[in-house]
Write a protein that holds these residues in place. Structure first.
Motif, PDB file in Angstrom:
ATOM      1  N   VAL A  55      -6.348 -39.117  19.539  1.00 24.40           N
ATOM      2  CA  VAL A  55      -5.297 -38.114  18.931  1.00 24.40           C
ATOM      3  C   VAL A  55      -4.532 -37.107  19.427  1.00 24.40           C
ATOM      4  O   VAL A  55      -3.528 -37.317  19.804  1.00 24.40           O
ATOM      5  N   TRP A  56      -6.027 -36.671  20.470  1.00 27.51           N
ATOM      6  CA  TRP A  56      -5.353 -35.444  20.647  1.00 27.51           C
ATOM      7  C   TRP A  56      -4.148 -35.955  22.171  1.00 27.51           C
ATOM      8  O   TRP A  56      -3.159 -35.388  22.240  1.00 27.51           O
ATOM      9  N   GLU A  57      -3.937 -36.920  23.187  1.00 27.30           N
ATOM     10  CA  GLU A  57      -3.452 -36.894  23.985  1.00 27.30           C
ATOM     11  C   GLU A  57      -2.196 -38.039  23.387  1.00 27.30           C
ATOM     12  O   GLU A  57      -1.311 -37.535  23.689  1.00 27.30           O
ATOM     13  N   LEU A  92      -4.507 -46.227  17.673  1.00 32.14           N
ATOM     14  CA  LEU A  92      -4.771 -45.985  18.674  1.00 32.14           C
ATOM     15  C   LEU A  92      -4.313 -45.926  19.932  1.00 32.14           C
ATOM     16  O   LEU A  92      -3.548 -45.329  20.427  1.00 32.14           O
ATOM     17  N   ASP A  93      -4.980 -46.962  20.699  1.00 33.38           N
ATOM     18  CA  ASP A  93      -5.049 -47.621  22.386  1.00 33.38           C
ATOM     19  C   ASP A  93      -3.688 -47.880  22.591  1.00 33.38           C
ATOM     20  O   ASP A  93      -2.630 -48.037  23.507  1.00 33.38           O
ATOM     21  N   ARG A  94      -2.889 -48.900  21.311  1.00 29.46           N
ATOM     22  CA  ARG A  94      -1.870 -49.457  21.187  1.00 29.46           C
ATOM     23  C   ARG A  94      -0.593 -48.475  20.882  1.00 29.46           C
ATOM     24  O   ARG A  94       0.791 -48.111  22.008  1.00 29.46           O
ATOM     25  N   ALA A  95      -0.430 -47.387  20.468  1.00 24.80           N
ATOM     26  CA  ALA A  95       0.427 -46.182  19.943  1.00 24.80           C
ATOM     27  C   ALA A  95       0.138 -45.094  21.675  1.00 24.80           C
ATOM     28  O   ALA A  95       1.995 -45.480  22.546  1.00 24.80           O
ATOM     29  N   ASN A  96      -0.721 -45.770  21.982  1.00 27.70           N
ATOM     30  CA  ASN A  96      -1.068 -44.744  23.142  1.00 27.70           C
ATOM     31  C   ASN A  96       0.284 -45.700  24.801  1.00 27.70           C
ATOM     32  O   ASN A  96       0.581 -44.719  25.222  1.00 27.70           O
ATOM     33  N   ALA A  97      -0.645 -46.665  24.731  1.00 30.56           N
ATOM     34  CA  ALA A  97      -0.069 -47.915  25.279  1.00 30.56           C
ATOM     35  C   ALA A  97       1.964 -47.096  25.474  1.00 30.56           C
ATOM     36  O   ALA A  97       2.302 -47.268  26.781  1.00 30.56           O
ATOM     37  N   LEU A 125      -0.118 -32.511  32.358  1.00 33.19           N
ATOM     38  CA  LEU A 125      -0.533 -33.399  30.959  1.00 33.19           C
ATOM     39  C   LEU A 125      -1.665 -34.245  31.535  1.00 33.19           C
ATOM     40  O   LEU A 125      -2.346 -34.839  30.918  1.00 33.19           O
ATOM     41  N   TYR A 126      -0.881 -34.747  32.844  1.00 27.17           N
ATOM     42  CA  TYR A 126      -1.691 -36.262  32.955  1.00 27.17           C
ATOM     43  C   TYR A 126      -3.353 -35.403  33.447  1.00 27.17           C
ATOM     44  O   TYR A 126      -4.314 -36.470  32.902  1.00 27.17           O
ATOM     45  N   GLY A 127      -3.314 -34.484  34.219  1.00 22.57           N
ATOM     46  CA  GLY A 127      -4.680 -34.024  34.963  1.00 22.57           C
ATOM     47  C   GLY A 127      -5.416 -33.882  33.282  1.00 22.57           C
ATOM     48  O   GLY A 127      -7.016 -34.344  32.560  1.00 22.57           O
TER      49      GLY A 127
END
Length: 143
Positions: A55-57, A92-97, A125-127
């Motif tokens: 959710v944060w990501e 969440l993983d679908r949205a994240n992708a 952000l990556y870190g």
């Protein structure tokens, strides 16, 4: 392929539910149980922190895309869909992708434009994303 949490837990179940042949006893079985235990420990950490991290990501990536995406002509349809509608790891993983694809496209555009400030923001952000998804291995047993 990154296996999903349910796949890992089903694999652990199958490894424990199907009896091993007699020739695979001893050290092989000890190693097998050790791997199952380690995967279970990592799965427990993922259950504990996975939803919150995703959710944060997703919100963090959406914010970066909203702020800089239009400047560089990068759009992501998932930005508008972020919200607490479906908090399953799969959703969440679908949205994240989709968000990550947008972030990668933005990062490429930022690098091509030599925009060092935005580049540093994206790398930071990556870190932070990696830190929030970190899983801790147990200490090695003393021999």
């Amino acid at each position: 392929m990154t296996p999903a949490l349910p796949d890992i837990l089903r694999g652990n179940f199958m490894c424990l539910a199907i009896p091993a042949p007699p020739e695979s006893q001893g050290e092989f079985m000890t190693g097998r149980v050790g791997v199952i235990a380690l995967l279970s420990l990592l799965a427990a950490q993922e259950v504990e922190r996975g939803t919150q991290a995703r959710v944060w990501e997703n919100n963090a990536i959406a914010a970066v895309l909203a702020e800089a995406g239009e400047v560089y002509g990068v759009q992501c349809a998932e930005v508008a869909a972020i919200g607490p509608v479906d908090l399953s790891l799969e959703a969440l993983d679908r949205a994240n992708a989709a968000l990550r694809r947008g972030l990668i496209a933005l990062h490429e555009a930022v690098e091509n434009a030599s925009d060092l400030a935005r580049h540093r923001t994206i790398v930071a952000l990556y870190g932070e994303m990696a830190e929030r998804r970190r899983l801790d291995l147990p200490p090695l047993p003393a021999r």
